[in-house]
Enzyme design. Structure first.
Site, mmCIF file in Angstrom:
data_model
loop_
_atom_site.group_PDB
_atom_site.id
_atom_site.type_symbol
_atom_site.label_atom_id
_atom_site.label_comp_id
_atom_site.label_asym_id
_atom_site.label_seq_id
_atom_site.Cartn_x
_atom_site.Cartn_y
_atom_site.Cartn_z
ATOM 1 N N CYS A 14 64.807 2.276 86.722
ATOM 2 C CA CYS A 14 64.153 1.069 87.230
ATOM 3 C C CYS A 14 62.846 1.376 87.976
ATOM 4 O O CYS A 14 61.929 0.562 87.975
ATOM 5 C CB CYS A 14 65.097 0.268 88.118
ATOM 6 S SG CYS A 14 65.778 1.198 89.497
ATOM 7 N N HIS A 119 67.801 -0.301 93.159
ATOM 8 C CA HIS A 119 67.135 -0.996 92.046
ATOM 9 C C HIS A 119 65.766 -1.475 92.494
ATOM 10 O O HIS A 119 65.631 -2.143 93.521
ATOM 11 C CB HIS A 119 67.964 -2.191 91.552
ATOM 12 C CG HIS A 119 67.281 -2.923 90.434
ATOM 13 N ND1 HIS A 119 67.080 -2.335 89.193
ATOM 14 C CD2 HIS A 119 66.727 -4.166 90.351
ATOM 15 C CE1 HIS A 119 66.446 -3.189 88.406
ATOM 16 N NE2 HIS A 119 66.222 -4.300 89.087
ATOM 17 N N ASN A 134 61.297 -8.283 86.737
ATOM 18 C CA ASN A 134 62.510 -7.474 86.892
ATOM 19 C C ASN A 134 62.943 -6.933 85.530
ATOM 20 O O ASN A 134 63.108 -7.693 84.570
ATOM 21 C CB ASN A 134 63.621 -8.351 87.495
ATOM 22 C CG ASN A 134 64.787 -7.533 88.004
ATOM 23 O OD1 ASN A 134 65.086 -6.456 87.506
ATOM 24 N ND2 ASN A 134 65.468 -8.056 89.018
#
Length: 216
Positions: A14, A119, A134
């Site tokens: 991520c 994250h 995202n």
């Protein structure tokens, strides 16, 4: 929306997705970020060695895993900060006293990166509109100006750390296109897992009659 670069989640990368979605291109690979992490590890090791390589603190440090990366693909805020510094960009903690004293309306910023439980993801302005990039979503999510502050407040309430991006972001196709047009989003993107579950339900039980996902 097709012009917006949106790197979807692979493994636990991520941090890479967050950076590339922020910069709107394939600027960083896991190898690039690992190199930065190893450099930070070595700098930390050298600082610890100044206290004596025979010291208990130094031996303990050598036995500990890296705080800048792990085998899953997680990278620390220090790695992200150093990666952005290459582009002349810096991070400012959104809820810090220093930043809050400036009383800047969030819609006047250019981008934010957010972190919670390892994250990372990007919220960026392209043209005159804001997008949630995202990597866990199936695509970019349009965020209205009126909702942006509420969205950031909601993330803070959920425990997210939010950082403001300062500096000049590299030019990108989406910025050039959206500078002259506004997009509308009829249906919010789903979380990638929800999309897969939805496909499975449709294949087993026929078309879904529940209507579009309302999202946030």
């Amino acid at each position: 929306m097709d012009s917006i670069f949106h790197e979807k989640q692979e493994g636990s990368l991520c941090a890479q997705h967050c950076l590339n979605n922020l910069l709107q291109g394939e600027y960083f690979t896991p190898v690039d970020l690992s190199s930065i992490a190893h450099q930070l590890d070595e700098e930390e090791r050298m600082r610890m060695a100044e206290g004596g390589m025979a010291s208990e603190e130094y031996r303990t440090f050598l036995q500990q895993p890296s705080g800048n990366m792990d085998d899953s693909g997680f990278f620390s805020i220090q790695v992200i900060s150093n990666a952005l510094r290459v582009w002349g960009l810096e991070l400012i903690l959104f809820n810090s006293r220093e930043y809050q004293s400036l009383m800047i309306n969030p819609i006047n910023e250019k981008a934010f990166i957010c972190n919670y439980k390892e994250h990372w993801f990007t919220i960026r302005k392209l043209g005159q509109q804001w997008f949630n990039l995202n990597s866990l979503l199936t695509g970019p999510e349009l965020i209205s100006d009126t909702y942006l502050a509420l969205f950031l407040a909601q993330l803070q309430q959920e425990g997210y750390s939010i950082f403001v991006i300062r500096g000049n972001l590299p030019e990108c196709e989406a910025e050039q296109i959206l500078a002259f047009m506004r997009v509308q989003q009829q249906q919010r993107p789903r979380l990638i897992g929800e999309e897969e579950a939805q496909t499975t339900r449709v294949s087993h039980s026929g078309p879904d009659r529940s209507g579009p996902w309302s999202g946030r």
